[in-house]
Design an enzyme around this catalytic site. Structure first.
Site, PDB file in Angstrom:
ATOM      1  N   HIS A 152       6.818  -0.378  11.721  1.00  0.00           N
ATOM      2  CA  HIS A 152       5.971  -0.136  12.409  1.00  0.00           C
ATOM      3  C   HIS A 152       4.621  -1.003  12.300  1.00  0.00           C
ATOM      4  O   HIS A 152       5.312  -2.249  11.786  1.00  0.00           O
ATOM      5  CB  HIS A 152       5.058   1.172  11.493  1.00  0.00           C
TER       6      HIS A 152
ATOM      7  N   CYS B 132       0.034   2.882  -3.126  1.00  0.00           N
ATOM      8  CA  CYS B 132       0.776   1.229  -3.085  1.00  0.00           C
ATOM      9  C   CYS B 132      -0.456   0.745  -2.465  1.00  0.00           C
ATOM     10  O   CYS B 132      -1.249   1.143  -1.739  1.00  0.00           O
ATOM     11  CB  CYS B 132       1.928   2.355  -2.233  1.00  0.00           C
TER      12      CYS B 132
END
Length: 684
Positions: free
Chosen positions: A65, A197
C-alpha cells in the site's frame, strides 16, 4: 467500500511470482480503471513503502500500500495466487494480496481502508470465503461487505451477521468481546486493552480483533482502545474502573497510562496480541488471581518495576522510549535534510562552492545567468537547512508529549541555533521540552481549564521554561561542546580518521536503516550545518558505507546463485538498483533470512569502506549517497574504489559463511547428491 473495489479490480489467477510483479499486475488494473494516472510512478511509491517495512501478514496475506500523487481516487485491488508470493511474513508466502492506493495527502482515506481491512482479515470465515470464491464479482462483494455468508440448515447467529456486515470504519476505535458464559448470573472476567504499532494501521487493528475474538471464545469481556494513526477515543473511565486486568499490546508508547493504575498488567509487543491472544488473556487472569498490581507512574510515562518485572526492566524500557523519541525527531528532519542538502549540492555543481557567498537573489537575480540560478538553489537549500534543528527538537518533544509539546520544542530548537549549540542543543531542547510538558500534564487542573490547557496554557508555560533553560542554564555549555566537536572534526586525520570511518561503517551496516544507522546518518548531517573538511569526510564515509549491504548481496546472489533461494535471487537483482541509490534497506530481506551470516559480513564490508573513504580523504557536500552524487564528491575515483573494496569483502564473507554451512550439512566423504539419495532411501 462501495467505490473502492469492483470486479475489474479482482484477479483470481494472479500469475506473478514476486511481490513487485504482483504489484505491477494489480496496478495495471487500477490504470485501466482510471484510478492511477502514472503506472511507473505509482509502483515506485509502492516499492518505497515496501522498503520501509515488509507488508506481509501471518495467514497468507500481503497488503502492499502507499499514498501517491499518481492516484486519483482511493482504490483497492485484490489478487489470489495459487503458488504464493513472498511479502516478508514470518509464516511464509501470501496467497491473498490486497493492493491499496490512496491519493497523496488523503490520510483519512488511506488509514480507514487499511485499518478496516486489517480488522476484517482476522475473520477466518472472511479469508476462507476469499480463497473459495470463483467469481470476481463475488470477491468484490465480499470485500465490500455486501455478500452475507449463510449457514445451511440453521439461522445465522448475531456474530455471523456482524462479520458479514460492511467493514467497520477506522474511527470506531474501541471493540468489545461479549461473554460466552453459560450462566447469565455469572459476572464475566473483564479486561481492558490498548493496541498500537509504529504506523498505527494494520497491526494495531489486527491485535484488537485478535484479542476480542479470543476473549469471546474464553468467555471474557474484552474492551480494546486502538491507538492508531486514524486517531483514538479514550476508553470510558467507568469501563477501566470495572476491569479486572489490563493488556497492553504495543510497539509505541501507550498514551495516558495513568488511567490504568492499580490493575494487573500484561505488557507485550503488538505481534503478541495478534499471534497469542489466548495466552495473554490467561496470563492476565493469573495475575489478577495472584493480586499482582503494576505500578504505573502518575504521569503515565512508563511502567515502574512491579510484581512481574525483573531487575533492570525499568531501565531497558526507558532506553526503548528514548530511542523512540529520538527517532521521531530524526524521521521528521530527514525530508528537510534531503531537500535542502540536494538543492545546495546542485547549486555547487552549477556555480561552484563560491556560490555560497553570493548576494541575496531577492536583490539581484538575472534570469539568463547560470550563477543566479545556482545562487537561488543555494539560498533555498540553506533556508531548508535552517529548519533542521528546530524540526529535530520539535518532533522529539512531540514524540514524548504529543501536540502540546511542538511549540516549546520548536522554540528550544530555535534558541539552540541562536546560542550556537547546534544539533546537540536541538537534541537537548527537544528532550527538555517533552519533559516539561509531561510534567505540566501531571498537574491536576479544574475541568473548566482542561479545554485551553493543550492550546494555550501548556505551550505558554513550557516555552517560557524551555527558553529560560536554553538561554541561561544549558545553552552555553552545550555550545562549547558543539564547538569542541567541530574543532575535532576540522583536525581529523590519520589513524583517528580511519578509526572513525570504521565505527561509522559498522553503525551504517548493523541494522540497515534502523536506529544505529540513523544515528550515524544524523551525526554526519549535523556536520553539514557548519561544514568543515572533516565533516565533509564523515559525510562521504557514511554515504559510502550505506551502499555496501545491498550491493554485496546483489553480487553474492550473482556469483553464487546456488547459495540463495529463488526469492533471494529476485531480491538480489533489485538490490543492484537499491544499492546504487543508497537504499541500505535493500539488504534487509537477506539479513532477516540469515542474520548470523549476513549482518557480520556486511558490517565488515562497511567498516572497510568507511575506513578507506576516510583514509583517501573523500568528501561529500550532499546529505545523500548513490551514484548520482559522484560529481559532487571530492576524490570520486577513490570513493568508488572504497565502495568496491567493501562490497567485495562483504560478498566474500557471506559466500564463505553460507558455503561453510552448506558443506557442514553434508557428511564428510559424501557429495550432496549421494547424501540426498541416502536420505531419500532411508525415508523410503
Amino acid at each position: 467500500m462501495s467505490e473502492l473495489i469492483t470486479a475489474e479490480l479482482v484477479d483470481l489467477d494472479l500469475s506473478a511470482e514476486t511481490k513487485d510483479a504482483a504489484a505491477r499486475s494489480l496496478a495495471e488494473r487500477m490504470v485501466a480503471a482510471h484510478r492511477v494516472t502514472d503506472l511507473d510512478g505509482f509502483l515506485a511509491d509502492v516499492a518505497a513503502r515496501e522498503a520501509q517495512m515488509p507488508t506481509g501478514l501471518d495467514g497468507g496475506i500481503g497488503i502492499p500500500h502507499c499514498r501517491s500523487e499518481h492516484v486519483s481516487a482511493p482504490t483497492l485491488a485484490f489478487g489470489r495466487s495459487a503458488r504464493g508470493i513472498d511479502f516478508g511474513a514470518a509464516d511464509g508466502p501470501a496467497d491473498l494480496i490486497f493492493l491499496i492506493a490512496a491519493p497523496a495527502g488523503a490520510d483519512d482515506d488511506h488509514l480507514t481502508i487499511l485499518s478496516a481491512l486489517a480488522r476484517r482479515l482476522m475473520d477466518p470465515e472472511f479469508t476462507a470465503a476469499l480463497r473459495s470464491a470463483d467469481d470476481p464479482g463475488t470477491v468484490a462483494g465480499l470485500i465490500r461487505g455486501e455478500e452475507p455468508r449463510e449457514r445451511p440448515s440453521e439461522e445465522p447467529s448475531p456474530e455471523t451477521e456482524d462479520s458479514a456486515a460492511a467493514i467497520p470504519a477506522a474511527d470506531d476505535v474501541t471493540e468489545q468481546a461479549g461473554t460466552a458464559s453459560p450462566d447469565p448470573d455469572d459476572v464475566p472476567f473483564r479486561i481492558v486493552a490498548v493496541t498500537s504499532c509504529p504506523t498505527g494501521i494494520a497491526h494495531t487493528y489486527m491485535a484488537a480483533e485478535s484479542l476480542t475474538a479470543a476473549g469471546r471464545a474464553e468467555g471474557v469481556e474484552v474492551t480494546v482502545e486502538t491507538q492508531g494513526s486514524a486517531g483514538f477515543s479514550k476508553l470510558d473511565p467507568a469501563v477501566i474502573a470495572a476491569a479486572d486486568a489490563v493488556i497492553w499490546a504495543h510497539d509505541v508508547e501507550v498514551r495516558e497510562k495513568a488511567r490504568f493504575r492499580g490493575k494487573p498488567l500484561v505488557d507485550v509487543g503488538v505481534k503478541a496480541g495478534i499471534n497469542r491472544p489466548a495466552e495473554l488473556i490467561a496470563e492476565a487472569r493469573r495475575k489478577a488471581e495472584r493480586g499482582e498490581i503494576a505500578a504505573v507512574p502518575k504521569g503515565g510515562d512508563g511502567p515502574e518495576t512491579g510484581a512481574d518485572s525483573g531487575s533492570g526492566a525499568g531501565s531497558a524500557h526507558f532506553g526503548v522510549r528514548l530511542r523512540t523519541y529520538l527517532m521521531s525527531g530524526v524521521s521528521y528532519m530527514v525530508p528537510f535534510v534531503a531537500a535542502g542538502g540536494l538543492l545546495i549540492a546542485l547549486s555547487f555543481a552549477i556555480g561552484g562552492y563560491e556560490i555560497a557567498d553570493a548576494k541575496s537573489v531577492a536583490d539581484h537575480f538575472v534570469w539568463g545567468q547560470a550563477d543566479s540560478w545556482a545562487a537561488l538553489l543555494n539560498q533555498i537549500g540553506s533556508a531548508a537547512f535552517g529548519f533542521l534543528v528546530p524540526v529535530l527538537a520539535g518532533y522529539i518533544a512531540y514524540g514524548m508529549a504529543d501536540r502540546p509539546a511542538l511549540v516549546p520544542g520548536f522554540v528550544g530548537g530555535a534558541i539552540a541555533l541562536t546560542v550556537k549549540a547546534g544539533f546537540l542543543g536541538g537534541l537537548v531542547a527537544g528532550l527538555l521540552a517533552g519533559a516539561v510538558v509531561m510534567a505540566i500534564q501531571r498537574v491536576p487542573v479544574h475541568a473548566t481549564l482542561r479545554g485551553i490547557m493543550p492550546v494555550l496554557v501548556i505551550p505558554l508555560i513550557a516555552s517560557a521554561v524551555v527558553g529560560f533553560l536554553m538561554f541561561v542554564v544549558v545553552g552555553q555549555p552545550i555550545a562549547a561542546l558543539q564547538s569542541a566537536l567541530t574543532e575535532w572534526l576540522k583536525g581529523l586525520s590519520g589513524t583517528n580518521a580511519v578509526i572513525l570511518g570504521v565505527v561509522l561503517g559498522l553503525m551504517m551496516c548493523f541494522d540497515m536503516g534502523g536506529p544505529l544507522n540513523k544515528v550515524a546518518y544524523a551525526f554526519a548531517v549535523g556536520g553539514l550545518a557548519d561544514p568543515t573538511d572533516g565533516s565533509l569526510k564523515v559525510m562521504a564515509a557514511v554515504m559510502a558505507a550505506g551502499m555496501v549491504p545491498p550491493l554485496a548481496m546483489a553480487l553474492a546472489t550473482t556469483v553464487r546463485k546456488k547459495l540463495f533461494t529463488k526469492t533471494e535471487r529476485e531480491n538480489g537483482r533489485a538490490a543492484w538498483v537499491l544499492g546504487a541509490s543508497f537504499i541500505t534497506e535493500g539488504a534487509i530481506p537477506f539479513a532477516a533470512a540469515d542474520p548470523l551470516r549476513v549482518i557480520p559480513s556486511v558490517m565488515a564490508g562497511g567498516a572497510v569502506t568507511g575506513a578507506l573513504s576516510m583514509a583517501f580523504g573523500c568528501t561529500l557536500r550532499a546529505p545523500h549517497g548513490g551514484v548520482f552524487v559522484v560529481p559532487l564528491i571530492g576524490e570520486p575515483f577513490l570513493y568508488l574504489l572504497a565502495i568496491a573494496a567493501g562490497t567485495l569483502v562483504a560478498t566474500a564473507l557471506v559466500v564463505l559463511l553460507k558455503g561453510a554451512r552448506r558443506t557442514a550439512a553434508v557428511p564428510a566423504g559424501e557429495t550432496e547428491t549421494t547424501a540426498a539419495g541416502a536420505r531419500v532411501g532411508a525415508t523410503a
